[in-house]
Design an enzyme around this catalytic site. Structure first.
Site, mmCIF file in Angstrom:
data_model
loop_
_atom_site.group_PDB
_atom_site.id
_atom_site.type_symbol
_atom_site.label_atom_id
_atom_site.label_comp_id
_atom_site.label_asym_id
_atom_site.label_seq_id
_atom_site.Cartn_x
_atom_site.Cartn_y
_atom_site.Cartn_z
ATOM 1 N N HIS A 206 0.844 -1.185 0.000
ATOM 2 C CA HIS A 206 0.000 0.000 0.000
ATOM 3 C C HIS A 206 0.882 1.239 0.000
ATOM 4 O O HIS A 206 2.101 1.147 0.122
ATOM 5 C CB HIS A 206 -0.898 0.027 1.254
ATOM 6 N N ASP B 82 0.703 5.386 1.734
ATOM 7 C CA ASP B 82 -0.004 6.132 2.769
ATOM 8 C C ASP B 82 -0.735 7.321 2.158
ATOM 9 O O ASP B 82 -0.142 8.085 1.388
ATOM 10 C CB ASP B 82 0.973 6.612 3.835
ATOM 11 N N HIS C 97 4.740 0.247 -0.064
ATOM 12 C CA HIS C 97 5.526 -0.495 0.919
ATOM 13 C C HIS C 97 4.662 -1.580 1.543
ATOM 14 O O HIS C 97 3.435 -1.601 1.365
ATOM 15 C CB HIS C 97 6.106 0.435 1.990
ATOM 16 N N ARG D 147 7.827 -7.738 16.215
ATOM 17 C CA ARG D 147 8.214 -6.478 15.587
ATOM 18 C C ARG D 147 7.125 -5.457 15.858
ATOM 19 O O ARG D 147 5.938 -5.753 15.737
ATOM 20 C CB ARG D 147 8.396 -6.633 14.076
#
Length: 326
Positions: A199, A201, A256, A266
């Site tokens: 996607h 942002d 990304h 994470r």
């Protein structure tokens, strides 16, 4: 914006992470500006070091995040709808992730902190989040003003003023990716799951920080992925859709994704700098010329946000607002 591939990608190439630009903010100003503009045009992504944010502020924010995600599910769900698990957005996208999504303003943080800290009133969640959010907002504004200067925009606050506005729609999102493997799975080949799908942002600029576990990848072109190694001395910045529009396509909104491929948890902490809902998104006049006419028609952030959240990961969005250029 989330870009859909023009055709299915049969294979992917993974490049070395050392191609990712790193900008030292303590460098010569003109050189820093040049590097930021170049990275935003070529990658839509870069790292910054010597950013001036105190390590203690970062450590306390990370501590607050991990402390929240370590709570029993029943307690985390008390923070809903700020808390979510596996479902990404509203349209059926699924990921290997749980998250906490907070409006980046003092009153909203204070309100959600009452729920999150209900079993531990001494956790100072509100203070930790507010301190971190204010610090990364200032960093975002500094970068945006350097970008405007590098593009030759007379009002260098044209981008940053949208984030500083009291009605800014900026948010802070904590994404937690639990480990997908255990020691017993040592010989498994299933450690390459997508935690958060491809996607871009929709906002103006993203300031991202993660712990010492890799997973983030960027894609400057279809089928090409570059892993972003975690760096405790750096913040990652990526151009959002709104900034691509406001630079008339000079800067690119980078695609990304996040992978879950480790034995450790994470956690990423992303500040999404956004304009007020009623802000008109349009490029400054100096960036629109006869040789480079406006690529996008004006729209409000509210309209674009509505379009963004009505689609799924992988759907084309920003093209909906392209101008008709003959």
């Amino acid at each position: 914006m989330v870009l859909a591939s023009p055709k299915p990608i049969r294979s992917e190439r993974i490049l070395q992470s050392d191609v990712i630009p790193i900008v030292d903010l303590k460098g010569e100003r003109c050189e820093v500006i040049k590097q930021i503009v170049k990275a935003s045009e070529e990658y839509g992504f870069f790292k910054v070091i010597n950013h001036g944010i105190n390590d203690e502020i970062i450590d306390k924010m990370e501590e607050a995040g991990f402390s929240f995600f370590a709570k029993p599910m029943s307690q985390k769900k008390q923070a809903s709808p700020a808390y979510g698990c596996n479902n990404i957005g509203f349209n059926g996208d699924i990921g290997e992730v749980e998250y906490l999504l907070l409006n980046a303003n003092t009153s909203s943080i204070a309100q959600i902190s009452k729920t999150i800290s209900i079993d531990d009133p001494h956790s100072n969640f509100r203070y930790k989040v507010s301190s971190y959010t204010e610090a990364v907002k200032e960093l975002a504004c500094e970068i945006l003003e350097l970008m405007a200067e590098g593009l030759g925009v007379p009002d260098t606050k044209v981008f940053s003023s949208l984030i500083r506005d009291i009605d800014s729609d900026s948010v802070l999102r904590l994404n937690h990716y639990p480990p997908t493997l255990t020691v017993k799975d040592n010989n498994s080949t299933s450690n390459n799951k997508v935690g958060f799908g491809e996607h871009s942002d929709p906002q103006i600029l993203t300031i991202l920080r993660s712990n010492d576990v890799p997973g983030l990848q960027i894609s400057p072109q279809h089928g090409l992925w570059i892993p972003v190694n975690p760096d405790p001395s750096a913040f990652c910045l990526n151009v959002g859709d709104v900034l691509e529009v406001m630079t008339n396509g000079r800067f690119v909104s980078v695609r990304h994704r996040a992978m879950t491929n480790s034995y450790k948890s994470r956690m990423s902490m992303a500040y999404f700098g956004a304009p007020p809902l009623n802000a008109c998104i349009v490029a400054p006049p100096i960036l629109v010329t006869p040789h480079r006419p406006s690529l996008f028609r004006p729209f409000s952030w509210a309209d674009y946000k509505k379009a963004t959240y009505s689609l799924r990961l992988g759907d084309t969005r920003i093209q909906l607002f392209r101008a008709n250029i003959s």
